[in-house]
Motif scaffolding. Structure first.
Motif, PDB file in Angstrom:
ATOM      1  N   MET A 161       0.843  -1.206   0.000  1.00  0.00           N
ATOM      2  CA  MET A 161       0.000   0.000   0.000  1.00  0.00           C
ATOM      3  C   MET A 161       0.874   1.249   0.000  1.00  0.00           C
ATOM      4  SD  MET A 161      -2.788   1.105   2.783  1.00  0.00           S
ATOM      5  CE  MET A 161      -3.138  -0.562   3.270  1.00  0.00           C
ATOM      6  N   GLU A 162       0.497   2.211  -0.805  1.00  0.00           N
ATOM      7  CA  GLU A 162       1.262   3.450  -0.866  1.00  0.00           C
ATOM      8  C   GLU A 162       1.114   4.226   0.457  1.00  0.00           C
ATOM      9  OE1 GLU A 162       1.439   7.101  -4.049  1.00  0.00           O
ATOM     10  OE2 GLU A 162       0.137   5.391  -4.443  1.00  0.00           O
ATOM     11  N   GLN A 163       2.193   4.858   0.886  1.00  0.00           N
ATOM     12  CA  GLN A 163       2.116   5.629   2.132  1.00  0.00           C
ATOM     13  C   GLN A 163       2.055   7.118   1.790  1.00  0.00           C
ATOM     14  OE1 GLN A 163       1.698   4.155   4.887  1.00  0.00           O
ATOM     15  NE2 GLN A 163       2.097   5.611   6.508  1.00  0.00           N
ATOM     16  N   VAL A 164       0.859   7.692   1.860  1.00  0.00           N
ATOM     17  CA  VAL A 164       0.700   9.115   1.547  1.00  0.00           C
ATOM     18  C   VAL A 164       0.803   9.903   2.855  1.00  0.00           C
ATOM     19  CG1 VAL A 164      -0.814  10.837   0.511  1.00  0.00           C
ATOM     20  CG2 VAL A 164      -0.871   8.495  -0.308  1.00  0.00           C
ATOM     21  N   PRO A 165       1.765  10.834   2.988  1.00  0.00           N
ATOM     22  CA  PRO A 165       1.818  11.618   4.222  1.00  0.00           C
ATOM     23  C   PRO A 165       0.570  12.480   4.349  1.00  0.00           C
ATOM     24  CG  PRO A 165       3.358  12.488   2.619  1.00  0.00           C
ATOM     25  CD  PRO A 165       2.811  11.232   2.035  1.00  0.00           C
ATOM     26  N   GLY A 166      -0.041  12.453   5.511  1.00  0.00           N
ATOM     27  CA  GLY A 166      -1.263  13.238   5.729  1.00  0.00           C
ATOM     28  C   GLY A 166      -2.520  12.410   5.555  1.00  0.00           C
ATOM     29  N   ALA A 167      -2.392  11.195   4.977  1.00  0.00           N
ATOM     30  CA  ALA A 167      -3.582  10.352   4.810  1.00  0.00           C
ATOM     31  C   ALA A 167      -3.907   9.663   6.127  1.00  0.00           C
ATOM     32  CB  ALA A 167      -3.346   9.328   3.715  1.00  0.00           C
ATOM     33  N   PHE A 168      -5.104   9.136   6.207  1.00  0.00           N
ATOM     34  CA  PHE A 168      -5.638   8.466   7.401  1.00  0.00           C
ATOM     35  C   PHE A 168      -4.648   7.480   8.038  1.00  0.00           C
ATOM     36  CE2 PHE A 168      -8.359   4.849   8.912  1.00  0.00           C
ATOM     37  CZ  PHE A 168      -8.791   5.479  10.059  1.00  0.00           C
ATOM     38  N   GLY A 169      -4.372   7.671   9.318  1.00  0.00           N
ATOM     39  CA  GLY A 169      -3.524   6.723  10.043  1.00  0.00           C
ATOM     40  C   GLY A 169      -2.059   7.111  10.115  1.00  0.00           C
ATOM     41  N   THR A 170      -1.673   8.259   9.564  1.00  0.00           N
ATOM     42  CA  THR A 170      -0.272   8.687   9.638  1.00  0.00           C
ATOM     43  C   THR A 170      -0.117   9.778  10.697  1.00  0.00           C
ATOM     44  OG1 THR A 170      -0.598  10.379   7.961  1.00  0.00           O
ATOM     45  CG2 THR A 170       0.059   8.223   7.176  1.00  0.00           C
ATOM     46  N   SER A 171       1.151  10.086  11.031  1.00  0.00           N
ATOM     47  CA  SER A 171       1.367  11.095  12.068  1.00  0.00           C
ATOM     48  C   SER A 171       1.003  12.496  11.557  1.00  0.00           C
ATOM     49  CB  SER A 171       2.814  11.062  12.535  1.00  0.00           C
ATOM     50  OG  SER A 171       3.668  11.066  11.429  1.00  0.00           O
ATOM     51  N   ALA A 172       1.187  12.736  10.248  1.00  0.00           N
ATOM     52  CA  ALA A 172       0.807  14.039   9.689  1.00  0.00           C
ATOM     53  C   ALA A 172      -0.707  14.228   9.795  1.00  0.00           C
ATOM     54  CB  ALA A 172       1.241  14.136   8.239  1.00  0.00           C
ATOM     55  N   SER A 173      -1.449  13.136   9.576  1.00  0.00           N
ATOM     56  CA  SER A 173      -2.905  13.208   9.703  1.00  0.00           C
ATOM     57  C   SER A 173      -3.292  13.517  11.140  1.00  0.00           C
ATOM     58  CB  SER A 173      -3.511  11.885   9.257  1.00  0.00           C
ATOM     59  OG  SER A 173      -4.870  11.854   9.536  1.00  0.00           O
ATOM     60  N   LEU A 174      -2.556  12.910  12.080  1.00  0.00           N
ATOM     61  CA  LEU A 174      -2.817  13.184  13.498  1.00  0.00           C
ATOM     62  C   LEU A 174      -2.646  14.672  13.787  1.00  0.00           C
ATOM     63  CD1 LEU A 174      -3.359  12.238  16.381  1.00  0.00           C
ATOM     64  CD2 LEU A 174      -0.952  11.688  16.596  1.00  0.00           C
ATOM     65  N   ALA A 175      -1.562  15.254  13.221  1.00  0.00           N
ATOM     66  CA  ALA A 175      -1.311  16.687  13.432  1.00  0.00           C
ATOM     67  C   ALA A 175      -2.440  17.529  12.839  1.00  0.00           C
ATOM     68  CB  ALA A 175       0.027  17.070  12.811  1.00  0.00           C
ATOM     69  N   LEU A 176      -2.885  17.156  11.633  1.00  0.00           N
ATOM     70  CA  LEU A 176      -3.985  17.893  10.986  1.00  0.00           C
ATOM     71  C   LEU A 176      -5.255  17.821  11.830  1.00  0.00           C
ATOM     72  CD1 LEU A 176      -3.718  16.957   7.199  1.00  0.00           C
ATOM     73  CD2 LEU A 176      -3.412  19.195   8.216  1.00  0.00           C
ATOM     74  N   ARG A 177      -5.575  16.617  12.306  1.00  0.00           N
ATOM     75  CA  ARG A 177      -6.798  16.428  13.111  1.00  0.00           C
ATOM     76  C   ARG A 177      -6.701  17.210  14.416  1.00  0.00           C
ATOM     77  NH1 ARG A 177     -10.361  14.772   9.512  1.00  0.00           N
ATOM     78  NH2 ARG A 177      -9.548  13.016   8.342  1.00  0.00           N
ATOM     79  N   PHE A 178      -5.494  17.219  14.986  1.00  0.00           N
ATOM     80  CA  PHE A 178      -5.299  17.959  16.225  1.00  0.00           C
ATOM     81  C   PHE A 178      -5.561  19.453  15.984  1.00  0.00           C
ATOM     82  CE2 PHE A 178      -2.466  20.103  19.283  1.00  0.00           C
ATOM     83  CZ  PHE A 178      -3.056  19.643  20.447  1.00  0.00           C
ATOM     84  N   GLY A 179      -5.020  19.957  14.882  1.00  0.00           N
ATOM     85  CA  GLY A 179      -5.235  21.366  14.527  1.00  0.00           C
ATOM     86  C   GLY A 179      -6.700  21.669  14.306  1.00  0.00           C
ATOM     87  N   GLN A 180      -7.401  20.761  13.608  1.00  0.00           N
ATOM     88  CA  GLN A 180      -8.835  20.969  13.356  1.00  0.00           C
ATOM     89  C   GLN A 180      -9.615  21.036  14.661  1.00  0.00           C
ATOM     90  OE1 GLN A 180     -10.087  17.758  10.774  1.00  0.00           O
ATOM     91  NE2 GLN A 180      -8.347  18.167   9.483  1.00  0.00           N
ATOM     92  N   THR A 181      -9.304  20.080  15.579  1.00  0.00           N
ATOM     93  CA  THR A 181     -10.016  20.057  16.859  1.00  0.00           C
ATOM     94  C   THR A 181      -9.764  21.361  17.613  1.00  0.00           C
ATOM     95  OG1 THR A 181      -9.475  17.714  16.909  1.00  0.00           O
ATOM     96  CG2 THR A 181     -10.421  18.631  18.892  1.00  0.00           C
ATOM     97  N   LEU A 182      -8.496  21.781  17.621  1.00  0.00           N
ATOM     98  CA  LEU A 182      -8.104  22.999  18.334  1.00  0.00           C
ATOM     99  C   LEU A 182      -8.832  24.214  17.773  1.00  0.00           C
ATOM    100  CD1 LEU A 182      -5.786  23.598  20.482  1.00  0.00           C
ATOM    101  CD2 LEU A 182      -4.544  24.544  18.554  1.00  0.00           C
ATOM    102  N   PHE A 183      -8.755  24.414  16.447  1.00  0.00           N
ATOM    103  CA  PHE A 183      -9.322  25.622  15.847  1.00  0.00           C
ATOM    104  C   PHE A 183     -10.845  25.635  15.932  1.00  0.00           C
ATOM    105  CE2 PHE A 183      -5.213  25.803  13.341  1.00  0.00           C
ATOM    106  CZ  PHE A 183      -4.707  26.846  14.099  1.00  0.00           C
ATOM    107  N   SER A 184     -11.475  24.460  15.708  1.00  0.00           N
ATOM    108  CA  SER A 184     -12.938  24.461  15.750  1.00  0.00           C
ATOM    109  C   SER A 184     -13.428  24.695  17.179  1.00  0.00           C
ATOM    110  CB  SER A 184     -13.504  23.168  15.168  1.00  0.00           C
ATOM    111  OG  SER A 184     -12.951  22.062  15.807  1.00  0.00           O
ATOM    112  N   SER A 185     -12.717  24.126  18.175  1.00  0.00           N
ATOM    113  CA  SER A 185     -13.126  24.367  19.563  1.00  0.00           C
ATOM    114  C   SER A 185     -12.916  25.826  19.925  1.00  0.00           C
ATOM    115  CB  SER A 185     -12.322  23.497  20.523  1.00  0.00           C
ATOM    116  OG  SER A 185     -12.301  22.176  20.092  1.00  0.00           O
ATOM    117  N   ALA A 186     -11.794  26.404  19.451  1.00  0.00           N
ATOM    118  CA  ALA A 186     -11.524  27.813  19.748  1.00  0.00           C
ATOM    119  C   ALA A 186     -12.604  28.693  19.133  1.00  0.00           C
ATOM    120  CB  ALA A 186     -10.160  28.201  19.213  1.00  0.00           C
TER     121      ALA A 186
END
Lengths: 152, 152
Positions: A1-26
């Motif tokens: 399987m190709e490893q796309v940075p930022g896709a579901f299950g990667t650490s970049a995706s975790l960072a993106l999701r964290f940012g989304q949670t932070l900004f939407s809660s703010a």
């Protein structure tokens, strides 16, 4: 399987999701906390949308964290499709809510401090800015996952 | 080459472009014609964006018409990428402009006929509705062309 940075299950995706949670809660907090937001349709819409985006992003951040730190999850096409669809819909709703809020705030700002006292108005502006940032990250997630989809 | 209905150079694409040109021009006319739209930022923004969308869609409608009725054009990856990027940016701008206009119109409507007489207000509403339709068609074009892109 190709490893796309930022896709579901990667650490970049975790960072993106964290940012989304932070900004939407703010955005939600700036809008809701001690402000009578419900007298304007656009502000109520922003609160509704951010109230959907925050738990969705938080849930996916948890799944990503599990995948990164505990055990790598196998990606199923159906699951990634559902995530892409959800992100897609929420990112459009976020953009619409953010731009509505920004334009209504601009009108209230022009109407003078009688309609919108300066501290309240700057909180509306901050809320709209946070919603725009949340939209940007949410849309990045859509693009990365969409890139991953054909390789599944 | 795969033939995706709705992708660049097909008759479905011509129909989509025709719809975009129609709705964006209608939105522009409803907003501009005998109305002082420039006193509100959101309305000026809508006019700017629709003023970009209308000629862009019209140009691509002409190219599609040439490809459908006169001589089938070969699709180059670079050209389709540029079209996808342009549509993408314009569709986001359209959505933002349409939702801003809708929310500002809603506020003016609530403020009463002193700020927004009924015939003017309904024209703002129509303009926002046309902008939403234009966004929807524009975004459909993005999706179809994005689908075509990997096969080039």
């Amino acid at each position: 399987m190709e490893q796309v940075p930022g896709a579901f299950g990667t650490s970049a995706s975790l960072a993106l999701r964290f940012g989304q949670t932070l900004f939407s809660s703010a955005s939600l907090l700036f809008m809701c906390f001690q402000v009578e937001f419900y007298s304007y349709t656009a502000f109520s819409y922003l609160v509704t949308v951010m109230g959907l985006v925050a738990p969705w992003s938080f849930l996916l951040a948890l799944v990503d964290a599990y995948s990164v730190f505990i055990r790598c999850l196998t990606r199923q096409q159906r699951v990634v499709s559902i995530i892409v669809m959800g992100d897609f819909v929420l990112s459009f709703l976020s953009l619409a809510a953010a731009s509505s809020t920004a334009s209504v705030t601009s009108i209230l700002h022009e109407a003078g401090p009688l309609y919108c006292p300066v501290p309240i108005c700057s909180r509306f502006e901050l809320s709209a800015a946070m919603a725009f940032l949340s939209w940007f990250l949410s849309f990045s997630s859509v693009l990365f996952n969409l890139w991953l989809l054909p390789s599944l």
